[in-house]
Design a protein around this motif. Structure first.
Motif, mmCIF file in Angstrom:
data_model
loop_
_atom_site.group_PDB
_atom_site.id
_atom_site.type_symbol
_atom_site.label_atom_id
_atom_site.label_comp_id
_atom_site.label_asym_id
_atom_site.label_seq_id
_atom_site.Cartn_x
_atom_site.Cartn_y
_atom_site.Cartn_z
ATOM 1 N N UNK A 50 0.847 -1.198 0.000
ATOM 2 C CA UNK A 50 0.000 0.000 0.000
ATOM 3 C C UNK A 50 0.881 1.246 0.000
ATOM 4 N N UNK A 82 -5.200 10.508 -1.824
ATOM 5 C CA UNK A 82 -6.393 9.713 -1.503
ATOM 6 C C UNK A 82 -7.054 10.209 -0.224
ATOM 7 N N UNK A 85 -9.247 10.055 -5.859
ATOM 8 C CA UNK A 85 -8.412 8.904 -6.222
ATOM 9 C C UNK A 85 -7.437 9.275 -7.349
ATOM 10 N N UNK A 86 -6.281 8.608 -7.360
ATOM 11 C CA UNK A 86 -5.227 8.942 -8.330
ATOM 12 C C UNK A 86 -5.688 8.853 -9.775
ATOM 13 N N UNK A 87 -6.485 7.811 -10.089
ATOM 14 C CA UNK A 87 -6.875 7.590 -11.493
ATOM 15 C C UNK A 87 -8.102 8.417 -11.885
ATOM 16 N N UNK A 88 -8.640 9.212 -10.942
ATOM 17 C CA UNK A 88 -9.810 10.037 -11.255
ATOM 18 C C UNK A 88 -9.377 11.209 -12.129
ATOM 19 N N UNK A 89 -10.128 11.452 -13.177
ATOM 20 C CA UNK A 89 -9.777 12.500 -14.126
ATOM 21 C C UNK A 89 -10.228 13.865 -13.633
ATOM 22 N N UNK A 90 -9.291 14.664 -13.171
ATOM 23 C CA UNK A 90 -9.650 16.012 -12.723
ATOM 24 C C UNK A 90 -8.528 16.967 -13.093
ATOM 25 N N UNK A 91 -8.874 18.225 -13.287
ATOM 26 C CA UNK A 91 -7.855 19.238 -13.575
ATOM 27 C C UNK A 91 -7.472 19.937 -12.282
ATOM 28 N N UNK A 117 -9.184 4.018 -17.552
ATOM 29 C CA UNK A 117 -8.937 4.353 -16.145
ATOM 30 C C UNK A 117 -8.009 3.316 -15.527
ATOM 31 N N UNK A 141 -4.523 3.715 -16.185
ATOM 32 C CA UNK A 141 -4.027 5.025 -15.724
ATOM 33 C C UNK A 141 -3.827 6.020 -16.860
ATOM 34 N N UNK A 156 -6.813 7.563 -18.379
ATOM 35 C CA UNK A 156 -7.937 8.490 -18.431
ATOM 36 C C UNK A 156 -7.630 9.792 -17.695
ATOM 37 N N UNK A 157 -6.876 9.704 -16.583
ATOM 38 C CA UNK A 157 -6.547 10.931 -15.838
ATOM 39 C C UNK A 157 -5.590 11.814 -16.638
ATOM 40 N N UNK A 178 -7.823 13.546 -18.995
ATOM 41 C CA UNK A 178 -8.642 14.539 -18.282
ATOM 42 C C UNK A 178 -7.836 15.784 -17.926
ATOM 43 N N UNK A 221 -15.234 14.731 -18.353
ATOM 44 C CA UNK A 221 -16.106 14.452 -17.193
ATOM 45 C C UNK A 221 -17.554 14.243 -17.653
ATOM 46 N N UNK A 270 -15.141 6.477 -15.258
ATOM 47 C CA UNK A 270 -13.893 6.848 -14.561
ATOM 48 C C UNK A 270 -14.145 7.138 -13.085
ATOM 49 N N UNK A 271 -15.275 7.816 -12.800
ATOM 50 C CA UNK A 271 -15.553 8.209 -11.415
ATOM 51 C C UNK A 271 -15.905 6.998 -10.545
ATOM 52 N N UNK A 317 -12.115 4.568 -10.664
ATOM 53 C CA UNK A 317 -10.927 5.107 -9.975
ATOM 54 C C UNK A 317 -10.972 4.922 -8.446
ATOM 55 N N UNK A 364 -10.294 1.254 -7.630
ATOM 56 C CA UNK A 364 -8.863 0.915 -7.696
ATOM 57 C C UNK A 364 -8.129 1.429 -6.457
ATOM 58 N N UNK A 365 -8.453 2.664 -6.101
ATOM 59 C CA UNK A 365 -7.735 3.348 -5.026
ATOM 60 C C UNK A 365 -7.942 2.671 -3.668
ATOM 61 N N UNK A 366 -9.189 2.283 -3.406
ATOM 62 C CA UNK A 366 -9.508 1.801 -2.055
ATOM 63 C C UNK A 366 -9.499 0.282 -1.936
ATOM 64 N N UNK A 409 -7.022 -1.400 -1.403
ATOM 65 C CA UNK A 409 -6.097 -1.746 -0.314
ATOM 66 C C UNK A 409 -6.810 -1.884 1.029
ATOM 67 N N UNK A 468 -17.477 9.062 -5.471
ATOM 68 C CA UNK A 468 -17.536 10.218 -6.372
ATOM 69 C C UNK A 468 -18.868 10.231 -7.129
#
Lengths: 336, 149
Positions: free
Chosen positions: A50, A145, A150-156, B74, B77, B79-80, B83, B91, B99-100, B103, B106-108, B110, B124
């Motif tokens: 992790x 996070x 989240x890292x792979x979330x597409x945001x500017x 996504x 890695x 798609x971000x 974006x 979006x 993607x929302x 993502x 994937x992140x959580x 763990x 999200x």
């Protein structure tokens, strides 16, 4: 000997930095200070399962390298002062649990490096401790996070947003003679809330606290900015750096060209597309341990001020609409 | 700026020294990327229609394909990265919705498959679903009332 003058504590002998180390990640390796690190991880997970475990591994590495340089073993360290940005500072706790050293955990957000050095210096100078180990870390992925998306979330990202440094810095403080970098004064910061609620403009939230600490330090210690070769803030980035420069000038204490910000030093903002600069607990820790201390030992700088800046907030406080409280703890380092 | 500056004056000063997002550039790229995503969708729609799927089935198949592509990009890695340039253009289309959801999954991961991946999957997209369903219910009620009158 400790001497209190106004809000500043002067350390007459001054504890010695017996050993220090800086550990970083891939983006830090690609930055202008890439060559200054003691160890660089190309894998952001540092071979762990992790991100949080990776941050612990980075702290572990920083500690072992700093101890090695100081010539001390873990059992000779009286107290560990460490902190990070993860909930309840768990990476710091896991690092501590492996060392078997008494722990005083710290939360000062991104001011933790300066806070731990300030406290460690006071405890060693007073004789309460013989040695102290001050450690700070942050990781881009654990911070994203927890505080953002989240890292792979597409945001500017906004132009004022900053990039959390992946890295850890460790400092072993102790008593003793000889040449080396010493801590000469400590001035703890007053938390200041100027009503900034924008989490992508942390520099603006923390800058007033830095100005407050600087002006109290200069006034109470009867010193001026020109007495120092380098004046640093922790992670204010471009906007915070500009605010501090302008405000200090208006206060009649212009910092001039000797003023820089660790968040502006750790990355090449244009080439690495870092927006307003670097941030995070690890930012000032790695810049100080990796770059500044070695330049002090080489004789480039004699007197350096570091005001570690922290944004004291949580995702919950921001969602509830509360503003960001800033704090700045100052340490004066010198190498005569 | 002086030491006794009040909060309102400080916030006004901060606004003045903080650079604004490059609106023209952002709008241009969101139009370009968003338009490109919709064009890909249109191509799939034509393809499914040419396979004699029928209008309703073709639009469902197009949505499924675009959601798959959004989720796959996504997972890779990518798609971000898209974006970062495309902004709202990535979006708004259905790929952004995929993607929302993917993502945070994937992140959580763990934190485990139940309390991490599954529980956080809609962190999200959840509000979009809640208010989307709420407004469509209101719309349905209004439509029903209007038809009765």
């Amino acid at each position: 000997m400790l001497k209190r003058t106004g809000s500043v504590t002067l350390l007459e002998e001054g504890p010695l930095v017996l050993g220090s180390s800086a550990v970083g990640g891939k983006k830090e390796a690609e930055g202008p200070l890439g060559g200054c690190f003691d160890f660089l991880y190309s894998d952001p997970r540092a071979g762990q399962k992790s991100w949080e475990k990776a941050e612990t591994a980075m702290q572990d590495k920083a500690v072992s390298l700093a101890l090695k340089k100081s010539g001390l073993s873990a059992s000779e360290v009286d107290l560990l002062l460490n902190g990070d940005l993860v909930n309840q500072c768990t990476p710091s706790c896991y690092t501590a649990s492996k060392l078997g050293i008494p722990l005083a955990g710290l939360f000062g957000a991104c001011s933790t490096a300066a806070e731990s050095l300030g406290l460690g210096a006071l405890l060693v100078e007073s004789g309460a401790l013989r040695t102290a180990l001050c450690v700070t870390s942050s990781h881009f992925c654990t911070a994203e996070r927890q505080f953002r998306t989240p890292l792979a979330y597409g945001a500017q990202r906004a132009p004022s947003a900053q990039w959390t440094v992946t890295g850890a810095g460790a400092f072993v403080l102790g008593q003793g003679g000889g040449r080396g970098v010493r801590l000469r004064a400590v001035c703890f910061g007053r938390p200041i809330d100027m009503g900034v609620t924008d989490a992508s403009n942390m520099g603006a939230a923390m800058a007033p606290a830095a100005c407050d600490t600087f002006s109290r330090f200069f006034t109470d210690s009867s010193r001026s900015p020109s007495d120092f070769d380098l004046i640093l803030t922790g992670d204010l980035g471009q906007i915070g750096h500009r605010i501090v420069s302008e405000r200090m000038e208006q206060l009649g204490l212009p910092l001039g060209d000797r003023y820089n910000d660790c968040g502006l030093m750790v990355y090449d903002l244009q080439r690495q597309d870092m927006h307003a600069g670097g941030s995070g607990c690890g930012c000032s820790a790695v810049v100080l341990a990796g770059d500044v201390l070695s330049r002090m030992r080489a004789g480039t700088f004699k007197n350096v001020l570091l005001a570690g800046t922290g944004a004291l907030m949580s995702p919950m406080s921001l969602q509830q609409g509360d503003s960001i409280v800033g704090v700045a703890h100052l340490v004066w380092l010198s190498c005569e | 700026m002086n030491m006794n500056m009040n909060k309102e004056a400080y916030l006004a000063y901060v606004k003045q020294v903080t650079p604004a997002s490059p609106l023209g550039k952002d709008l241009f790229f969101s139009f370009l990327v968003g338009g490109a995503i919709c064009t890909v969708g249109q191509l799939f729609s034509h393809f499914y229609l040419s396979m004699n799927l029928g209008r309703d089935a073709a639009s469902t198949a197009t949505s499924i394909t675009m959601i798959f592509l959004g989720a796959a990009l996504t997972a890779l890695n990518l798609y971000d990265d898209l974006a970062k340039v495309g902004g709202a253009g990535t979006i708004i289309p259905i790929t952004g919705f995929a993607n929302s959801i993917v993502s945070p999954a994937m992140e959580f991961k763990s934190e485990g498959l139940v309390l991490g991946l599954a529980a956080k999957m809609f962190v999200v997209a959840g509000p979009v679903l809640v208010y989307g369903i709420l407004t469509s219910s209101i719309y349905g009620l209004v439509l029903l009332l209007m038809q009765r009158l």
